[in-house]
Design a protein around this motif. Structure first.
Motif, PDB file in Angstrom:
ATOM      1  N   TRP A 111       0.723  -1.249   0.040  1.00 48.12           N
ATOM      2  CA  TRP A 111      -0.036  -0.069  -0.133  1.00 48.12           C
ATOM      3  C   TRP A 111       0.759   1.275  -0.134  1.00 48.12           C
ATOM      4  O   TRP A 111       0.425   2.432  -0.336  1.00 48.12           O
ATOM      5  CB  TRP A 111      -0.912   0.056   1.177  1.00 48.12           C
ATOM      6  N   ILE A 112       2.091   1.267   0.568  1.00 44.29           N
ATOM      7  CA  ILE A 112       3.024   2.304   0.520  1.00 44.29           C
ATOM      8  C   ILE A 112       3.167   2.683  -0.824  1.00 44.29           C
ATOM      9  O   ILE A 112       3.384   3.896  -1.282  1.00 44.29           O
ATOM     10  CB  ILE A 112       4.115   1.987   1.205  1.00 44.29           C
ATOM     11  N   HIS A 113       3.525   1.621  -1.897  1.00 40.83           N
ATOM     12  CA  HIS A 113       3.896   2.027  -3.206  1.00 40.83           C
ATOM     13  C   HIS A 113       2.526   2.469  -3.934  1.00 40.83           C
ATOM     14  O   HIS A 113       2.782   3.270  -4.717  1.00 40.83           O
ATOM     15  CB  HIS A 113       4.661   1.007  -3.704  1.00 40.83           C
ATOM     16  N   THR A 114       1.546   1.573  -3.832  1.00 46.12           N
ATOM     17  CA  THR A 114       0.574   1.849  -4.581  1.00 46.12           C
ATOM     18  C   THR A 114      -0.186   3.209  -4.104  1.00 46.12           C
ATOM     19  O   THR A 114      -1.090   3.521  -5.097  1.00 46.12           O
ATOM     20  CB  THR A 114      -0.472   0.595  -4.526  1.00 46.12           C
TER      21      THR A 114
ATOM     22  N   TYR B 248       3.658   3.454  10.263  1.00 48.11           N
ATOM     23  CA  TYR B 248       2.461   3.111  10.145  1.00 48.11           C
ATOM     24  C   TYR B 248       2.272   1.642   9.448  1.00 48.11           C
ATOM     25  O   TYR B 248       2.925   1.090   8.711  1.00 48.11           O
ATOM     26  CB  TYR B 248       1.297   4.045   9.261  1.00 48.11           C
ATOM     27  N   GLY B 249       1.157   0.993  10.198  1.00 49.68           N
ATOM     28  CA  GLY B 249       1.091  -0.390   9.676  1.00 49.68           C
ATOM     29  C   GLY B 249      -0.307  -0.542   9.187  1.00 49.68           C
ATOM     30  O   GLY B 249      -1.361  -0.005   9.550  1.00 49.68           O
TER      31      GLY B 249
ATOM     32  N   VAL C 262      -8.137   0.219   9.551  1.00 47.24           N
ATOM     33  CA  VAL C 262      -7.363  -0.051   8.247  1.00 47.24           C
ATOM     34  C   VAL C 262      -5.671   0.403   8.719  1.00 47.24           C
ATOM     35  O   VAL C 262      -4.695  -0.630   8.342  1.00 47.24           O
ATOM     36  CB  VAL C 262      -7.584   1.056   7.143  1.00 47.24           C
ATOM     37  N   VAL C 263      -5.364   1.586   9.315  1.00 48.31           N
ATOM     38  CA  VAL C 263      -3.832   1.904   9.556  1.00 48.31           C
ATOM     39  C   VAL C 263      -3.869   2.156  10.961  1.00 48.31           C
ATOM     40  O   VAL C 263      -4.688   3.076  11.360  1.00 48.31           O
ATOM     41  CB  VAL C 263      -3.740   2.959   8.575  1.00 48.31           C
TER      42      VAL C 263
ATOM     43  N   HIS D  83       2.737  -3.688   7.347  1.00 52.00           N
ATOM     44  CA  HIS D  83       1.545  -4.068   7.658  1.00 52.00           C
ATOM     45  C   HIS D  83       1.674  -5.101   8.815  1.00 52.00           C
ATOM     46  O   HIS D  83       2.884  -5.518   9.196  1.00 52.00           O
ATOM     47  CB  HIS D  83       0.746  -4.906   6.668  1.00 52.00           C
ATOM     48  N   PHE D  84       0.401  -5.101   9.599  1.00 51.67           N
ATOM     49  CA  PHE D  84       0.376  -5.682  10.927  1.00 51.67           C
ATOM     50  C   PHE D  84       0.024  -7.199  10.608  1.00 51.67           C
ATOM     51  O   PHE D  84      -0.658  -7.587   9.716  1.00 51.67           O
ATOM     52  CB  PHE D  84      -0.657  -5.307  11.845  1.00 51.67           C
ATOM     53  N   HIS D  85       0.584  -8.031  11.256  1.00 53.75           N
ATOM     54  CA  HIS D  85       0.337  -9.711  11.072  1.00 53.75           C
ATOM     55  C   HIS D  85      -0.880 -10.236  11.889  1.00 53.75           C
ATOM     56  O   HIS D  85      -0.685 -11.096  12.672  1.00 53.75           O
ATOM     57  CB  HIS D  85       1.807 -10.410  11.164  1.00 53.75           C
TER      58      HIS D  85
END
Length: 205
Positions: free
Chosen positions: A79-82, A107-108, A134-135, A146-148
């Motif tokens: 999501w960071i790139h898109t 941020y995750g 979401v974040v 991202h959170f697992h």
């Protein structure tokens, strides 16, 4: 003629008063700094929320992917790139209150909003967008984008949650972006209650 002078007691009183005033000054400065950091963080999450909604609108209502999904050339679909084209150069990728983490972005993304491959879910699959995270703000030692949460065998406990999320990032709470685009600042107790609520939609879409 007797020369006027301060007694030892008077000097101690003056020193004590000055120390108290200095402590009060530092306290006020600390609160102001904390407030400024929280405001900058809220603005960053607000930008991410707008970018998420525009992205979904241009991609058949589907949420962004996590870093598990990659293109054939190995480029991450994170999501960071898109979301980058929608965010612009003004995004603060690091919460200014997080001074310890080594991660470029503090941020995750909630990975329960993606399938097992990492592809983002259709936003229509989110039952109650105003309730689903979401974040969130990553903890000091968390470095993934991202959170697992999807890896938990049962419902994510509060202890599991706070090992990944900085639940006290801004002193008495942390900022969270929800699927409908709004941001909330929740205390640790409020977060714990949302996680433990019956049929909670806080993490599970």
């Amino acid at each position: 003629m007797k020369t006027a002078a301060f007694t030892l007691v008077e000097l101690l009183v003056v020193i004590t008063v000055l120390a108290v005033l200095a402590a009060l000054g530092f306290s006020v400065t600390g609160v102001a700094t904390q407030k400024m950091h929280s405001t900058k963080c809220l603005n960053s999450l607000r930008q991410i929320g707008v970018a998420m909604q525009v992205y979904a609108g241009e991609n058949d209502g589907r949420l962004p992917d996590t870093g598990h999904l990659r293109a054939e050339d190995g480029t991450s679909h994170s999501w960071i790139h898109t979301l980058s084209p929608y965010l612009g150069p003004g995004l603060i990728g690091r919460c200014p209150a997080n001074t310890i983490s080594r991660a470029a972005v503090t941020y995750g993304w909630n990975d329960l909003l993606a399938d097992s491959s990492g592809q983002g879910l259709p936003i229509r699959r989110v039952r109650t967008p105003a309730s689903t995270l979401v974040v969130g703000e990553a903890s000091d030692t968390y470095t993934s984008e991202h959170f697992h949460f999807a890896g938990a065998r049962t419902r994510v406990t509060y202890n599991q949650f706070k090992s990944a999320v900085g639940v006290e990032r801004h002193g008495t709470g942390a900022n969270y972006l929800f699927a409908d685009g709004h941001i909330e600042t929740l205390t640790p107790t409020e977060t714990k209650n949302r996680l433990s609520a019956a049929e909670s939609a806080f993490l599970e879409p």
